[in-house]
Design an enzyme around this catalytic site. Structure first.
Site, mmCIF file in Angstrom:
data_model
loop_
_atom_site.group_PDB
_atom_site.id
_atom_site.type_symbol
_atom_site.label_atom_id
_atom_site.label_comp_id
_atom_site.label_asym_id
_atom_site.label_seq_id
_atom_site.Cartn_x
_atom_site.Cartn_y
_atom_site.Cartn_z
ATOM 1 N N LYS A 162 -71.040 99.443 -9.093
ATOM 2 C CA LYS A 162 -72.242 100.279 -9.119
ATOM 3 C C LYS A 162 -72.951 100.216 -7.762
ATOM 4 C CE LYS A 162 -76.637 100.732 -11.510
ATOM 5 N NZ LYS A 162 -77.494 100.350 -12.632
ATOM 6 N N GLU A 211 -67.822 89.590 -4.704
ATOM 7 C CA GLU A 211 -66.452 89.422 -5.234
ATOM 8 C C GLU A 211 -65.659 90.714 -5.062
ATOM 9 O OE1 GLU A 211 -69.262 88.607 -6.782
ATOM 10 O OE2 GLU A 211 -69.017 86.849 -8.071
ATOM 11 N N GLY A 225 -75.063 98.351 -15.431
ATOM 12 C CA GLY A 225 -73.688 97.902 -15.192
ATOM 13 C C GLY A 225 -72.922 97.624 -16.481
ATOM 14 N N ARG A 226 -73.566 96.883 -17.394
ATOM 15 C CA ARG A 226 -72.849 96.511 -18.622
ATOM 16 C C ARG A 226 -72.801 97.647 -19.646
ATOM 17 N NH1 ARG A 226 -77.191 93.722 -17.446
ATOM 18 N NH2 ARG A 226 -79.069 93.811 -18.723
ATOM 19 N N GLU A 250 -76.321 88.990 -21.146
ATOM 20 C CA GLU A 250 -76.965 89.460 -19.911
ATOM 21 C C GLU A 250 -78.147 90.365 -20.272
ATOM 22 O OE1 GLU A 250 -74.993 90.096 -15.721
ATOM 23 O OE2 GLU A 250 -75.017 92.047 -16.704
ATOM 24 N N HIS A 259 -56.897 78.496 -35.869
ATOM 25 C CA HIS A 259 -56.143 77.287 -35.500
ATOM 26 C C HIS A 259 -56.771 76.584 -34.307
ATOM 27 C CE1 HIS A 259 -53.011 78.282 -38.396
ATOM 28 N NE2 HIS A 259 -53.324 79.531 -38.089
ATOM 29 N N LYS A 298 -76.413 83.518 -6.755
ATOM 30 C CA LYS A 298 -75.799 84.340 -5.700
ATOM 31 C C LYS A 298 -76.456 84.034 -4.358
ATOM 32 C CE LYS A 298 -74.889 88.582 -8.367
ATOM 33 N NZ LYS A 298 -75.263 89.976 -8.479
HETATM 34 O O1 F6P Z 1 -74.034 89.880 -11.495
HETATM 35 C C1 F6P Z 1 -74.551 90.773 -12.369
HETATM 36 C C2 F6P Z 1 -74.093 92.187 -12.166
HETATM 37 O O2 F6P Z 1 -75.077 92.886 -11.502
HETATM 38 C C3 F6P Z 1 -73.771 92.821 -13.504
HETATM 39 O O3 F6P Z 1 -74.873 93.241 -14.189
HETATM 40 C C4 F6P Z 1 -72.852 93.900 -13.081
HETATM 41 O O4 F6P Z 1 -72.163 94.426 -14.177
HETATM 42 C C5 F6P Z 1 -71.999 93.170 -12.089
HETATM 43 O O5 F6P Z 1 -72.897 92.301 -11.431
HETATM 44 C C6 F6P Z 1 -71.247 94.026 -11.107
HETATM 45 O O6 F6P Z 1 -72.088 94.811 -10.341
HETATM 46 P P1 F6P Z 1 -71.538 96.021 -9.490
HETATM 47 O O7 F6P Z 1 -70.945 97.026 -10.422
HETATM 48 O O8 F6P Z 1 -72.719 96.572 -8.736
HETATM 49 O O9 F6P Z 1 -70.490 95.495 -8.546
#
Ligand code: F6P
Length: 547
Positions: free
Chosen positions: A206, A212, A268-269, A354, A385, A513
């Site tokens: 987003k 990452e 995002g979620r 979240e 199990h 972060k």
């Molecule tokens: O770390 C939290 C977050 O902002 C989530 O809410 C989101 O889904 C994820 O990181 C990834 O964010 P982006 O889509 O901006 O890379």
């Protein structure tokens, strides 16, 4: 609004919880022959049975009173009409518009957002169909066979879960892979099994700033350039982006024509329904992707229009509040008896925790009650199990959602019947338990000595009275999956609305972060780090000595 714990309906629920604790769920069944009919709802091809909870008609009435006192109806409408309910970020929350397949206008700041949503869906369809037909090829002219989604959190968990869940609909010769973790192992192991000539990378973010994702995307780009690309421009055939941040996408080197947009009013979620679902659409086709949107839209209509007593997400949410706030349960398990849904608990962890893992209400005050429980789970029967021992005989009582399909995609031999016999058995066993006299009778039948029997007896007793919700759906189709996911989204919304918290921000993920960014340069060189507490310094310095 005053703290919800001060509301009369809250106080009445507190009093009522003391009464409920005097009885068991099993006893409630004995006293009410219509209990299943009373506490279950049919919606399309789904049956929701919530009768195995410690509730009576009074409980439901009091929970509805709480919902009314918290102005739930208005809050639901407020989300659907695009009010800026994500007040800390001054954003509307309109993921429901993304799946508004009925096409009615949805206005935000006076402008209908539907035309731009439809334009992106058309853009997606065109792209997906050109990949499937082979019109779109890699830079050496070969058809795309593998799609790698690089993203994390909401830009990974939703699409990854749906791609697993809808595997039976993968009829287009595309295999999807997901890289999320910054751990180099994740990308290394994925790159080992794909061919750069026939692979398409989808960079899903987003913000397009997530450390990452951008690190993994750069590694994939370097790998691709090294492996096959003759020119930088070959990237255009192998990298597309899904984002709200056009500037950053361009800077990364992706042609804006290969960028699929979404908007800041999609959390995002909650973004699975947007172009973030591109990997899904490539795997199962655009028609199936749209069928999933349609299933979610049906659930939205149900949620928006049904009275509370027939409204599945509202009831799920109120039951969760009953368990969390009045019966003191602090975790909630989700157990799909459907292997295709094995990633559902992971996805729901982000959705729920979240969203509602908050401790400050809309007035900026610390809340005086619990919010999101810990969400966890795994597919049945595997889970039986591993952790079911604790659920049956441990000291904690864990409310559970059990989900299963009445029709399997893989109806071979006795498998599905055995699976479902376990599904039914677990909900019954958790509720009924096994009393001391039942356990004794069983042991006596085994002809044990009196001493052996007395030793074993306490270990063979199951306390029971452990609550669960059961969901039975006909088949895990794209539409059904859409409905199930929308149902959970709305459950989370209702709980946040009642707890009077903002379910749509996530400031809690920032601190770690920020600190990681400070620590990263300290990992360079050999000098001893002394800027943190002694534990953190000690750990960093141990790493530096031993790397
Ligand atoms: O770390 C939290 C977050 O902002 C989530 O809410 C989101 O889904 C994820 O990181 C990834 O964010 P982006 O889509 O901006 O890379």
């Amino acid at each position: 609004m005053k703290q919800i714990t001060k509301l009369l309906s809250w106080k009445k629920l507190k009093e009522h919880s003391a009464d409920i604790s005097k009885t068991t769920i099993a006893e409630l069944f004995v006293h009410d022959s219509k209990r299943f009919e009373r506490f279950s709802i049919h919606l399309g091809d789904m049956l929701f049975d919530y009768s195995k909870n410690p509730i009576t008609k009074d409980t439901i009435r009091l929970l509805h009173n709480l919902a009314e006192d918290c102005d739930l109806m208005r809050k639901i409408e407020s989300m659907f009409i695009g009010d800026k309910i994500n007040f800390t970020e001054k954003r509307a929350v309109l993921h429901t518009a993304l799946r508004n397949t009925k096409g009615k206008p949805v206005k935000m700041d006076g402008r209908d957002v539907m035309p731009q949503i439809r334009a992106v869906l058309t853009h997606m369809r065109h792209f997906v169909e050109s990949v499937h037909s082979g019109e779109w090829t890699g830079c050496s002219g070969k058809k795309i066979t593998d799609v790698v989604n690089i993203g994390i959190g909401g830009s990974d968990l939703g699409p990854a879960m749906v791609c697993s869940a809808l595997e039976p609909y993968s009829n287009f010769g595309i295999k999807t892979h997901f890289i999320s973790n910054i751990d180099g192992t994740h990308i290394t192991e994925t790159l080992k099994i794909i061919n750069p000539e026939t692979t398409l990378f989808i960079i899903s973010s987003k913000t397009f700033t997530t450390q990452e994702t951008i690190t993994n995307a750069n590694t994939a780009k370097q790998w691709f350039l090294k492996k096959i690309a003759k020119h930088e421009k070959d990237i255009a055939k192998h990298f597309i982006a899904i984002s709200t941040n056009e500037k950053a996408v361009k800077k990364f080197g992706i042609d804006p024509r290969n960028m699929f947009v979404f908007w800041d009013w999609v959390g995002g979620r909650y973004s699975l329904w947007s172009a973030i679902g591109m990997s899904v659409a490539l795997q199962i086709g655009m028609d199936n992707f749209e069928a999933m949107l349609h299933g979610a839209c049906e659930m939205d209509t149900h949620f928006r229009n049904e009275p509370f007593e027939k409204n599945i997400p509202v009831i799920m949410a109120l039951l969760g509040i009953w368990h969390t706030n009045f019966l003191g349960k602090c975790s909630h398990a989700v157990i799909p008896y459907d292997q295709y849904l094995f990633k559902l608990p992971d996805y729901l962890q982000q959705l729920d925790m979240e969203s509602n893992g908050k401790r400050v209400n809309a007035d900026g005050e610390q809340v005086s009650h619990s919010t999101s429980p810990v969400i966890w789970g795994n597919a049945g029967t595997n889970a039986q199990h591993s952790f079911f021992q604790l659920m049956h005989q441990g000291t904690q009582v864990i409310p559970v959602d059990f989900l299963a399909a009445t029709q399997s995609h893989n109806d071979i031999g006795e498998h599905h019947k055995i699976l479902l016999s376990n599904y039914f058995a677990q909900t019954e066993a958790l509720m009924m338990g096994k009393s001391e006299s039942e356990a004794r009778e069983e042991l006596e039948e085994q002809g044990l000595s009196a001493e052996e029997l007395d030793t074993l007896l306490p270990h063979k007793v199951f306390p029971g009275n452990r609550p669960s919700n059961s969901f039975l759906y006909k088949k895990l189709t794209p539409a059904m999956l859409g409905a199930i996911l929308a149902m959970y989204e709305h459950k989370v919304f209702v709980q946040g609305a009642i707890w009077n918290i903002n379910s749509f921000d996530q400031w809690g993920v920032e601190l770690g972060k920020q600190l990681a960014k400070q620590i990263l340069p300290e990992l360079e060189g050999k000098s001893t780090v002394t800027t943190h507490d002694s534990s953190t310094n000690g750990l960093i310095n141990y790493y530096k000595k031993n790397r």
